[in-house]
Design a protein around this motif. Structure first.
Motif: not given
Length: 245
Positions: A135-143
């Motif tokens: 798991v990489v704790p970087l926000l990839s976007g809004i689901a």
């Protein structure tokens, strides 16, 4: 760096989602000034088959896979690279759920390792977790899954099957409770998300956690048939009715 790296391909994966075109255009706009190659895979039936098609379309060893429900973070660092000195694995980023407020890997972008994807014959309830992953704790976007009631129900049902199957687990118990009870949007689509979560728990209990029965939920066709039997209307009928109101 011991090994020369190159920008990872970005693959957009869609299969009839109502917001696919909007999120595809947003991805194109967000990536127009970066060197990464951006491609799209559309209409592949079956989850495992869609993932494999996506990595076949990629020319890099890893590929950022963006699912159609994800409204990507415009500030995401597309220069990110996997750690090639570790064993090959998938990297799962974070996504924010606008209905229940959770921020974790569900519906998030995943940097899939090409060899692992193409060599995986799925055995579990989650294709990604069948291989080594991190798991990489970087926000990839809004689901952006609460765009229509069917996608909201389907997403919640599938995720809550996995969460229920993972128990006892304190973190996943908290996530399941959020799915079952929280609708920050306060609208009908958010209610369908909660319905999907509750239906998942009911189905899990009805089959007593039988893995063979749970594995059926892996495929879109089964989910459509199950929904139609349960609500006496097809997903298309539900969405048409919703739009008419």
């Amino acid at each position: 760096k011991l090994i020369d790296s190159q920008p990872q391909d970005i693959v957009f994966i869609s299969n009839g989602e109502s917001n696919a075109e909007r999120n595809w255009k947003h991805l194109q706009q967000s990536t127009q000034n970066i060197p990464n190659r951006v491609v799209r895979v559309d209409g592949v039936k079956g989850r495992a088959e869609a993932y494999k098609a996506a990595l076949h379309a990629s020319k890099t060893d890893w590929a950022f896979c963006v699912f159609a429900k994800l409204n990507v973070n415009q500030n995401f660092d597309w220069s990110w690279q996997p750690d090639r000195l570790q064993e090959s694995k998938h990297y799962i980023f974070y996504a924010q759920n606008p209905v229940n407020g959770l921020i974790y890997g569900h519906m998030a972008m995943i940097a899939y390792n090409k060899k692992l994807v193409l060599n995986t014959d799925p055995t579990g309830l989650d294709f990604t977790l069948d291989s080594e992953h991190e798991v990489v704790p970087l926000l990839s976007g809004i689901a952006d899954y609460a765009d229509d009631p069917w996608i909201a129900w389907r997403s919640a049902f599938r995720e809550c099957i996995k969460l229920k199957h993972s128990l006892p687990n304190v973190e996943n118990q908290h996530r399941l409770e959020q799915w079952l009870n929280v609708n920050l949007q306060g609208d009908a689509i958010g209610d369908w998300s909660i319905c999907g979560a509750k239906d998942a728990v009911e189905y899990y209990d009805s089959v007593q956690g039988s893995f063979d029965a749970l594995k059926l939920t892996y495929e879109w066709v089964w989910l459509e048939e199950y929904f139609t039997r349960r609500y006496n209307q097809s997903p298309d009928q539900l969405c048409t009715q919703f739009l008419s109101h």
